[in-house]
Design an enzyme around this catalytic site. Structure first.
Site: not given
Length: 219
Positions: A80, A92, A109, A113, A159
Site C-alpha cells: 500500500r 476488499a 473480490e 484476490e 496485487e
C-alpha cells in the site's frame, strides 16, 4: 461511591445508534478529479452556522473475512503506497461497477484476490473508514463454506505479489492486540468475528440486508 464523571448522561446499549442528519447544502462542487476518486467541497448549514468542508468523494467498498471449517481466517498481504507497507488485510474492493450489488462485488473480490468462492455469506460489520475526511463506507462480509474457484486470477500492479495465509482467528486477534498489524477493516473484521463466534453467531446479518448508512445507495 461512584466518581462523578461529568454531565453526560448514561446511555443504554440499545441507544447507541449513529444518527443520520440531512443538513441544508448551500453548494457542492468537485474541486479535484483523480484517477480513482475525487475531492468534493461542500458548503452546508449546521446549528445555525455555514460550514465549508472538503472530503474524498468515495464509491464505498466491500471487504470479506473468509473462514474455513477449522476456524481459520484468510489474510492477504500486499503493498500500500500511501503508508509504504505491505500490510496484512482481508480481500476488499471498491463499489465502482455500475449496477453491481455489494454482495456480488464481495463475491467477485474474493475470487479475484484469493481465488476462492463461498457457499455461506453474512454481513459481519458496517464501518465509516474516516468520517472526518471521506464519505467511504465499508461493508464487511463473513464468508464460510469456502473452496477454490479452480483457477488463478491474473493479478497485476500492487496485487501481483499478494501473499495469502490462513490464520486461526484468535491468533490473528492477538496480532492486533500486540500492534503488529494495522489495517482498520482487518481489525474490525477480526474483533467482530470473534465476538460473533463467542455469541453463537447470532449477531450476523443476512447477506442482502439493507445498507442505509451508505450515502450513495438507494434507501
Amino acid at each position: 461511591m461512584a466518581e462523578d464523571t461529568g454531565t453526560a448522561g448514561a446511555v443504554t446499549a440499545a441507544e447507541l445508534n449513529d444518527e443520520p442528519v440531512t443538513p441544508e447544502i448551500v453548494s457542492s462542487q468537485t474541486v479535484f478529479t483523480g484517477a480513482v476518486w475525487n475531492i468534493r467541497r461542500d458548503v452546508f448549514r449546521y446549528n445555525g452556522d455555514e460550514i465549508t468542508r472538503e472530503y474524498v468523494d468515495h464509491t464505498g467498498a466491500v471487504a470479506i473475512l473468509a473462514m474455513d471449517d477449522d476456524g481459520r481466517v484468510l489474510l492477504i498481504r500486499q503493498y500500500r503506497h500511501p503508508v509504504r507497507h505491505r500490510d496484512w488485510e482481508i480481500p476488499a474492493g471498491l463499489l465502482d461497477m455500475a449496477g453491481e450489488s455489494p454482495l456480488t462485488a464481495a463475491q467477485r473480490e474474493l475470487s479475484e484476490e484469493a481465488d476462492l468462492q463461498a457457499d455461506e455469506w453474512n454481513v459481519l460489520a458496517d464501518m465509516f473508514s474516516s468520517p472526518g475526511g471521506n464519505d467511504e463506507v465499508v461493508r464487511i462480509y463473513l464468508a464460510r463454506g469456502v473452496r477454490s474457484t479452480g483457477s488463478a486470477f491474473a493479478r497485476e500492479a500492487e496485487e501481483a505479489d499478494i501473499e495469502v495465509r490462513w490464520v486461526p482467528l484468535d491468533e490473528a486477534v492477538e496480532a492486533v492486540l500486540q500492534r503488529r498489524v494495522h489495517n482498520a477493516p482487518l481489525m474490525i473484521a477480526l474483533f467482530a468475528a470473534r465476538g460473533a463466534r463467542d455469541g453463537g453467531w447470532t449477531t450476523l446479518g443476512s447477506a442482502d440486508e439493507p445498507w442505509p448508512s451508505h450515502p450513495k445507495l438507494p434507501r
